[in-house]
Design a protein around this motif. Structure first.
Motif, PDB file in Angstrom:
ATOM      1  N   ALA B  86      42.057  47.851  35.257  1.00  0.00           N
ATOM      2  CA  ALA B  86      41.514  46.558  34.859  1.00  0.00           C
ATOM      3  C   ALA B  86      40.614  46.817  33.656  1.00  0.00           C
ATOM      4  O   ALA B  86      39.654  47.578  33.738  1.00  0.00           O
ATOM      5  CB  ALA B  86      40.730  45.929  35.996  1.00  0.00           C
ATOM      6  N   ILE B  87      40.969  46.220  32.555  1.00  0.00           N
ATOM      7  CA  ILE B  87      40.302  46.493  31.291  1.00  0.00           C
ATOM      8  C   ILE B  87      39.517  45.279  30.833  1.00  0.00           C
ATOM      9  O   ILE B  87      40.092  44.209  30.605  1.00  0.00           O
ATOM     10  CB  ILE B  87      41.342  46.844  30.203  1.00  0.00           C
ATOM     11  CG1 ILE B  87      42.234  48.003  30.679  1.00  0.00           C
ATOM     12  CG2 ILE B  87      40.660  47.173  28.879  1.00  0.00           C
ATOM     13  CD1 ILE B  87      43.476  48.213  29.835  1.00  0.00           C
ATOM     14  N   CYS B  88      38.215  45.436  30.702  1.00  0.00           N
ATOM     15  CA  CYS B  88      37.389  44.309  30.254  1.00  0.00           C
ATOM     16  C   CYS B  88      37.445  44.196  28.733  1.00  0.00           C
ATOM     17  O   CYS B  88      37.152  45.151  28.015  1.00  0.00           O
ATOM     18  CB  CYS B  88      35.948  44.476  30.702  1.00  0.00           C
ATOM     19  SG  CYS B  88      34.883  43.149  30.095  1.00  0.00           S
ATOM     20  N   GLU B  89      37.791  43.007  28.267  1.00  0.00           N
ATOM     21  CA  GLU B  89      37.948  42.822  26.833  1.00  0.00           C
ATOM     22  C   GLU B  89      36.616  42.588  26.133  1.00  0.00           C
ATOM     23  O   GLU B  89      36.533  42.610  24.914  1.00  0.00           O
ATOM     24  CB  GLU B  89      38.925  41.676  26.568  1.00  0.00           C
ATOM     25  CG  GLU B  89      40.294  41.999  27.148  1.00  0.00           C
ATOM     26  CD  GLU B  89      41.369  40.976  26.805  1.00  0.00           C
ATOM     27  OE1 GLU B  89      41.101  39.765  26.969  1.00  0.00           O
ATOM     28  OE2 GLU B  89      42.457  41.388  26.379  1.00  0.00           O
ATOM     29  N   SER B  95      38.323  49.805  35.044  1.00  0.00           N
ATOM     30  CA  SER B  95      38.305  50.161  36.457  1.00  0.00           C
ATOM     31  C   SER B  95      39.699  50.586  36.862  1.00  0.00           C
ATOM     32  O   SER B  95      40.686  49.962  36.482  1.00  0.00           O
ATOM     33  CB  SER B  95      37.877  48.974  37.306  1.00  0.00           C
ATOM     34  OG  SER B  95      36.631  48.487  36.879  1.00  0.00           O
ATOM     35  N   ILE B 124      45.624  45.285  33.717  1.00  0.00           N
ATOM     36  CA  ILE B 124      45.124  43.923  33.826  1.00  0.00           C
ATOM     37  C   ILE B 124      44.068  43.721  32.758  1.00  0.00           C
ATOM     38  O   ILE B 124      43.057  44.432  32.732  1.00  0.00           O
ATOM     39  CB  ILE B 124      44.485  43.693  35.209  1.00  0.00           C
ATOM     40  CG1 ILE B 124      45.460  44.129  36.299  1.00  0.00           C
ATOM     41  CG2 ILE B 124      44.063  42.251  35.383  1.00  0.00           C
ATOM     42  CD1 ILE B 124      44.808  44.275  37.662  1.00  0.00           C
ATOM     43  N   ARG B 125      44.299  42.786  31.876  1.00  0.00           N
ATOM     44  CA  ARG B 125      43.326  42.496  30.832  1.00  0.00           C
ATOM     45  C   ARG B 125      42.501  41.297  31.259  1.00  0.00           C
ATOM     46  O   ARG B 125      43.037  40.370  31.872  1.00  0.00           O
ATOM     47  CB  ARG B 125      44.042  42.173  29.508  1.00  0.00           C
ATOM     48  CG  ARG B 125      45.123  43.181  29.137  1.00  0.00           C
ATOM     49  CD  ARG B 125      44.527  44.443  28.599  1.00  0.00           C
ATOM     50  NE  ARG B 125      43.694  44.139  27.457  1.00  0.00           N
ATOM     51  CZ  ARG B 125      44.142  44.066  26.210  1.00  0.00           C
ATOM     52  NH1 ARG B 125      45.406  44.279  25.952  1.00  0.00           N
ATOM     53  NH2 ARG B 125      43.324  43.800  25.216  1.00  0.00           N
ATOM     54  N   GLY B 126      41.239  41.297  30.897  1.00  0.00           N
ATOM     55  CA  GLY B 126      40.407  40.163  31.254  1.00  0.00           C
ATOM     56  C   GLY B 126      38.942  40.442  31.027  1.00  0.00           C
ATOM     57  O   GLY B 126      38.587  41.222  30.149  1.00  0.00           O
ATOM     58  N   VAL B 127      38.111  39.810  31.838  1.00  0.00           N
ATOM     59  CA  VAL B 127      36.671  39.955  31.693  1.00  0.00           C
ATOM     60  C   VAL B 127      36.074  40.400  33.026  1.00  0.00           C
ATOM     61  O   VAL B 127      36.321  39.780  34.051  1.00  0.00           O
ATOM     62  CB  VAL B 127      36.023  38.623  31.259  1.00  0.00           C
ATOM     63  CG1 VAL B 127      34.524  38.787  31.089  1.00  0.00           C
ATOM     64  CG2 VAL B 127      36.658  38.126  29.968  1.00  0.00           C
ATOM     65  N   CYS B 128      35.323  41.482  32.989  1.00  0.00           N
ATOM     66  CA  CYS B 128      34.771  42.036  34.218  1.00  0.00           C
ATOM     67  C   CYS B 128      33.633  41.170  34.762  1.00  0.00           C
ATOM     68  O   CYS B 128      33.125  40.289  34.074  1.00  0.00           O
ATOM     69  CB  CYS B 128      34.288  43.466  33.981  1.00  0.00           C
ATOM     70  SG  CYS B 128      32.767  43.587  33.039  1.00  0.00           S
ATOM     71  N   ALA B 129      33.244  41.449  35.990  1.00  0.00           N
ATOM     72  CA  ALA B 129      32.224  40.657  36.674  1.00  0.00           C
ATOM     73  C   ALA B 129      30.927  40.608  35.861  1.00  0.00           C
ATOM     74  O   ALA B 129      30.345  39.536  35.649  1.00  0.00           O
ATOM     75  CB  ALA B 129      31.952  41.232  38.054  1.00  0.00           C
ATOM     76  N   GLY B 132      31.362  38.493  32.821  1.00  0.00           N
ATOM     77  CA  GLY B 132      31.707  37.119  33.162  1.00  0.00           C
ATOM     78  C   GLY B 132      30.491  36.277  33.501  1.00  0.00           C
ATOM     79  O   GLY B 132      30.437  35.092  33.187  1.00  0.00           O
TER      80      GLY B 132
END
Lengths: 134, 134
Positions: B86-89, B95, B124-129, B132
């Motif tokens: 899981a990659i935070c952009e 992670s 998984i690309r997105g924004v981590c906790a 966020g």
DNA sequence: TTGACTAATGTAATAACATCACATATCGAG
DNA sequence: CTCGATATGTGATGTTATTACATTAGTCAA
């Protein structure tokens, strides 16, 4: 509602090139195939691809820097499942599939970890049945 | 048995650089950080990375053309599960996790389709906790 | 020790993939 | 028509990865 998108000239050219192709194509391969149609610069391809990706008509295969026309005539409105790709390293064929359980498991992890996913890539590299037995 | 690999000088330098890093690094970023240690060409980095990937000590993130030190001190001998990232952009944090059910579902598909997988990428690309809520 | 083999390294050049910056054109709404 | 938004054309540049070839270092057998 997912209207059928009106494609511009360049988008149509790029999409048709990908649709006719046996397997995935790189942006530069697309460019070369469209020289006869007046394409001269990579950006013409990348710009068209960007829109086609937005519309869900084309997928990008991250692991090989290439693009394919979407195999399913979906209805992107529903069915937000993640799409997995099996890429044959011998013949280049790509199979596209969607698995609800995988989608669900990924969502569980992201939910539990407070991760807001925007895009997910699942790519399986290997050798397809046809090439494996040959 | 998975012996602890004896790393060469360049492999050690590259691995240490990745280990110290907060997040994933591109090959060229690694190169720049190792100029002081005598690195001059991309190939020095790519060659070291190739071995480290073989040994399972480093992962390649296909969707961002970057590399991370493996988070788990595994035991690669057992536990052949696929690893998801899981990659935070926003912050670049990665992670790493492994899910048996996903691994199993992928294997079911490949088995049913006669596809011999060699490597699988799940990103998984997105924004981590942290990013966020910030 | 020598020689021969293998793995690792050094270096320059080039290939492959992608974007920036800026100019021009096309088209619909008002 | 005119304005604004979208699409396009084009050159230069940035980023990622590999090819090709020369050199060095380590291993092992005779």
């Amino acid at each position: 509602m997912t209207t059928a998108h009106e494609l511009t000239k360049n988008q149509t050219l790029v999409f048709n090139t990908l649709s006719r192709a046996e397997g995935p194509l790189s942006a530069y391969t697309i460019l070369d195939q469209l020289r006869g149609d007046g394409f001269r610069a990579p950006l013409q391809v990348y710009r068209a691809l960007e829109k086609l990706l937005d519309y869900g008509m084309v997928h990008r295969l991250e692991s090989i820097n290439a693009f394919v026309a979407c195999a399913h005539p979906h209805n992107h409105s529903h069915n937000h499942g993640m799409i997995a790709f099996a890429i044959c390293e011998k013949c280049g064929q790509v199979s596209e599939f969607s698995d609800d359980i995988i989608t669900q498991r990924v969502r569980e992890w992201t939910t539990q970890n407070g991760f807001k996913q925007t895009k997910t890539t699942i790519e399986i590299r290997g050798v397809c049945a046809a090439c494996g037995t040959a």
